[in-house]
Write an enzyme that holds these catalytic residues in place. Structure first.
Site, PDB file in Angstrom:
ATOM      1  N   CYS A  53      47.341  45.013  51.146  1.00 17.11           N
ATOM      2  CA  CYS A  53      46.315  45.667  50.323  1.00 17.11           C
ATOM      3  C   CYS A  53      45.071  44.828  50.110  1.00 17.11           C
ATOM      4  O   CYS A  53      43.957  45.349  50.075  1.00 17.11           O
ATOM      5  CB  CYS A  53      46.914  46.066  48.978  1.00 17.11           C
ATOM      6  SG  CYS A  53      48.348  47.158  49.107  1.00 17.11           S
ATOM      7  N   ASP A  77      51.872  46.261  44.001  1.00 17.96           N
ATOM      8  CA  ASP A  77      52.756  47.279  43.424  1.00 17.96           C
ATOM      9  C   ASP A  77      53.813  47.732  44.423  1.00 17.96           C
ATOM     10  O   ASP A  77      54.981  47.917  44.079  1.00 17.96           O
ATOM     11  CB  ASP A  77      51.932  48.489  42.967  1.00 17.96           C
ATOM     12  CG  ASP A  77      51.150  48.207  41.697  1.00 17.96           C
ATOM     13  OD1 ASP A  77      50.682  47.062  41.537  1.00 17.96           O
ATOM     14  OD2 ASP A  77      51.012  49.110  40.871  1.00 17.96           O
ATOM     15  N   CYS A 120      44.603  46.165  45.762  1.00 13.63           N
ATOM     16  CA  CYS A 120      45.751  46.838  45.159  1.00 13.63           C
ATOM     17  C   CYS A 120      45.457  47.221  43.716  1.00 13.63           C
ATOM     18  O   CYS A 120      44.593  46.671  43.050  1.00 13.63           O
ATOM     19  CB  CYS A 120      47.003  45.967  45.259  1.00 13.63           C
ATOM     20  SG  CYS A 120      48.537  46.843  44.854  1.00 13.63           S
ATOM     21  N   ASP A 121      46.260  48.113  43.234  1.00 11.78           N
ATOM     22  CA  ASP A 121      45.974  49.001  42.116  1.00 11.78           C
ATOM     23  C   ASP A 121      45.277  48.391  40.901  1.00 11.78           C
ATOM     24  O   ASP A 121      44.241  48.864  40.464  1.00 11.78           O
ATOM     25  CB  ASP A 121      47.276  49.641  41.637  1.00 11.78           C
ATOM     26  CG  ASP A 121      47.961  50.438  42.726  1.00 11.78           C
ATOM     27  OD1 ASP A 121      47.457  50.460  43.863  1.00 11.78           O
ATOM     28  OD2 ASP A 121      49.014  51.044  42.450  1.00 11.78           O
ATOM     29  N   LYS A 122      45.841  47.345  40.311  1.00  6.06           N
ATOM     30  CA  LYS A 122      45.354  46.896  39.006  1.00  6.06           C
ATOM     31  C   LYS A 122      44.077  46.076  39.113  1.00  6.06           C
ATOM     32  O   LYS A 122      43.401  45.863  38.103  1.00  6.06           O
ATOM     33  CB  LYS A 122      46.440  46.103  38.280  1.00  6.06           C
ATOM     34  CG  LYS A 122      47.759  46.847  38.145  1.00  6.06           C
ATOM     35  CD  LYS A 122      47.587  48.248  37.607  1.00  6.06           C
ATOM     36  CE  LYS A 122      48.862  49.057  37.668  1.00  6.06           C
ATOM     37  NZ  LYS A 122      49.325  49.388  39.029  1.00  6.06           N
ATOM     38  N   CYS A 141      47.494  51.222  50.047  1.00  2.80           N
ATOM     39  CA  CYS A 141      48.345  52.371  50.386  1.00  2.80           C
ATOM     40  C   CYS A 141      47.526  53.641  50.583  1.00  2.80           C
ATOM     41  O   CYS A 141      46.612  53.934  49.816  1.00  2.80           O
ATOM     42  CB  CYS A 141      49.404  52.573  49.318  1.00  2.80           C
ATOM     43  SG  CYS A 141      50.490  51.143  49.116  1.00  2.80           S
ATOM     44  N   GLU A 172      56.388  51.226  37.138  1.00  7.34           N
ATOM     45  CA  GLU A 172      56.304  52.511  37.827  1.00  7.34           C
ATOM     46  C   GLU A 172      57.675  52.896  38.378  1.00  7.34           C
ATOM     47  O   GLU A 172      58.479  52.032  38.737  1.00  7.34           O
ATOM     48  CB  GLU A 172      55.290  52.439  38.968  1.00  7.34           C
ATOM     49  CG  GLU A 172      53.884  52.185  38.491  1.00  7.34           C
ATOM     50  CD  GLU A 172      52.875  52.057  39.622  1.00  7.34           C
ATOM     51  OE1 GLU A 172      51.671  52.084  39.337  1.00  7.34           O
ATOM     52  OE2 GLU A 172      53.299  51.926  40.779  1.00  7.34           O
ATOM     53  N   SER A 225      54.083  55.736  39.952  1.00  7.20           N
ATOM     54  CA  SER A 225      53.186  55.375  41.047  1.00  7.20           C
ATOM     55  C   SER A 225      52.320  56.571  41.403  1.00  7.20           C
ATOM     56  O   SER A 225      52.708  57.728  41.208  1.00  7.20           O
ATOM     57  CB  SER A 225      54.010  54.955  42.263  1.00  7.20           C
ATOM     58  OG  SER A 225      53.227  54.952  43.429  1.00  7.20           O
TER      59      SER A 225
END
Length: 555
Positions: A48, A80, A121-123, A193, A442, A468
């Site tokens: 990511c 994640d 990535c996400d955060k 992702c 998640e 998620s």
């Protein structure tokens, strides 16, 4: 022009600081330039963020070409997808706060003039926006981009397919050879992702908040156009510094509503709710969780995107990207005008959209994927302070059934793997909230396993944790108050009848929970020292964004 960095570089008293900066490459001529933080969340722990170190090169070049002096900083990133279903997943949401704090401390500590944050990535994405909102200095957020789809036997794959394969394989619905082939093919290289999961959802949200230049975040990680985008992002930041374009001028009620509408119409991750609430509060904007329900009720889904749809972020980019989504919203009277970091309005930005001929990813509002948006906010005796229902991938608006109660994600996953979940069950996973987990893990491992067993459309799942962006089905998270704070979810028992009605916005249980709650005492914290313990002690309710920063953490 007067600059923040004058505080460390201007005047005879600052000669020691200049001496140290000369060692870092600055010359006398450079001291008059704005000093710009290039804040990187690079790591090669997974795909990511692993391209961000290379992406920083053209970013720095763009800053230099536009008259600035770039300086590099780094922050942590938690994958994640890699930590999902493990103890390490507790660190994911915690990392959002640590990253935001790191950006704030590095930038304010050195009195810098602007910042560009490279995210993956996400955060890392909401953390960047939270930091910009706190500091309110010129800033740009640049997303490293989505991964390209994997492919197995002609079918495009994402990591979602691997999680779902786990359930199918455990139920003997998939051979060992097929299982291994999917694992090997799903992730072909760099990038986050690939569906409208949390990273791509939040990257789009940054664009509609005006913190990312339109179109730059859409470009996939390995596309050659990404380097040009990075150079342009550096130039854009320098322009924002000269014109003093500030994040709080962009993070307005209009912009937040635009971001919610974009999330709703693309059936985006429910994590967007948590993060947009947090960003709003960091910016000092009163923004209520009920806005998500209000907008979802009147906004059809037009983005046919995974996890509930057919296409991925790469397909959306080729179809016309975020600008195309915005143009659909504008043409249908669903977009509000707001300013962006480029100095242009969001109306002007989306009006430049170019739609690929024959594309099927973004539909028109007269032929939507679904007539109702992807979120619902429910209240009731199971969630007095609210909870979030995700509607992506199914059309059901009601569900009732007996509770199957689990004290942790691991306890539930073990039973799912054994095939001991029945159609009609209402699965409850508690003690996974922001404080109780801690970290609000998640539940993708559980939801994906249910998909793999063909159960996802026949059960409901309720948790004080979260889901998620790759999760879908009748799933409800962010239950507040959480179990660790004595919320009603702590007192549900196996067999209690749960009733959920999305249209009525209710989530209730046929049991005397108040009587069961008598004599309740807070459980011993799972962690008594370190970052996890500190987070659990500070974090606030999910209904307010699960923040640890004051003055909002106690709400």
């Amino acid at each position: 022009m007067s600059k923040n960095s004058d505080a460390i570089l201007k005047g005879s008293a600052r000669a020691p600081a200049r001496a140290m900066m000369r060692a870092a490459g600055m010359t006398s001529e450079d001291f008059d330039k704005p000093v710009i933080a290039v804040f990187n969340t690079w790591t090669n722990m997974g795909p990511c963020n692993m391209n961000l170190d290379k992406l920083a090169v053209p970013v720095r070049a763009g800053i230099r070409a536009a008259g600035g002096w770039p300086v590099d900083f780094n922050a942590i990133a938690i994958s994640d997808g890699i930590t999902m279903g493990s103890e390490g997943m507790r660190a994911s949401l915690m990392s959002r706060e640590v990253i935001a704090d790191s950006i704030e401390l590095a930038v304010k500590g050195h009195s810098l003039d602007g910042v560009i944050v490279l995210v993956g990535c996400d955060k890392t994405i909401p953390a960047a926006a939270m930091a910009l909102a706190r500091m309110n200095i010129p800033g740009v957020i640049l997303y490293g981009g989505s991964i390209k789809p994997g492919n197995h036997e002609g079918k495009d794959l994402s990591v979602q397919d691997v999680f779902e394969a786990v359930g199918a394989h455990a139920s003997n619905l998939m051979s060992d050879a097929e299982f291994e082939a999917i694992e090997k093919a799903a992730c072909p290289g760099a990038g986050a992702c690939g569906g409208q999961f949390t990273a791509n959802s939040m990257a789009m949200a940054m664009t509609f908040l005006g913190l990312s230049p339109m179109g730059l975040n859409d470009i996939p990680a390995t596309d050659t156009a990404k380097n040009d985008a990075a150079f342009k992002a550096g130039e854009t930041l320098m322009d924002a510094v000269r014109e003093n374009r500030l994040p709080r001028n962009m993070i307005t009620d209009n912009a937040l509503r635009n971001a919610v509408t974009a999330m709703t119409t693309t059936a985006a991750s429910t994590n967007a709710i948590l993060h947009l609430l947090a960003i709003a509060r960091e910016a000092g904007v009163e923004f209520d969780i009920d806005v998500f329900d209000e907008i979802s009720r009147t906004t059809p889904v037009i983005g046919d995107l995974k996890p509930g749809g057919h296409y991925m972020a790469f397909d959306l980019y080729e179809a016309g990207g975020s600008a195309l989504v915005g143009k659909r919203l504008l043409d249908n009277g669903r977009l509000l005008n707001a300013t962006t970091v480029t100095g242009r309005s969001i109306f002007d930005e989306v009006d430049d959209a170019i739609e690929a001929k024959g594309q099927k990813v973004v539909r028109h509002f007269d032929a939507p994927v679904k007539s109702r948006g992807g979120y619902g906010i429910l209240y009731g005796d199971l969630a007095p302070d609210g909870c979030v229902v995700k509607l992506a991938g199914h059309g059901a608006l009601q569900f009732s059934g007996p509770a199957r109660v689990f004290e942790s994600e691991e306890d539930c996953f073990a039973v799912v793997e054994q095939g001991d979940i029945n159609k009609g069950d209402v699965i409850i996973i508690r003690n996974e909230g922001p404080a109780g987990g801690p970290g609000m893990r998640e539940m993708l491992a559980v939801t994906a396993a249910l998909v793999g067993q063909n159960l996802i459309d026949h059960v409901a799942l309720i948790t004080d944790g979260r889901f998620s962006g790759a999760s879908y089905g009748f799933v409800i998270g962010h239950v507040a108050p959480e179990a660790a704070h004595g919320g009603p979810i702590a007192f549900v028992e196996d067999g209690d009848m749960i009733s959920i009605d999305v249209e009525a916005r209710t989530i209730n249980v046929a049991a005397d929970l108040k009587t069961r709650a008598k004599g309740w005492a807070s459980p011993e914290p799972a962690y008594k020292s370190g970052a996890y313990a500190k987070y659990a002690a500070l974090v606030g309710s999910a209904s307010y964004g699960a923040l640890t920063s004051f003055p909002f953490s106690r709400k």
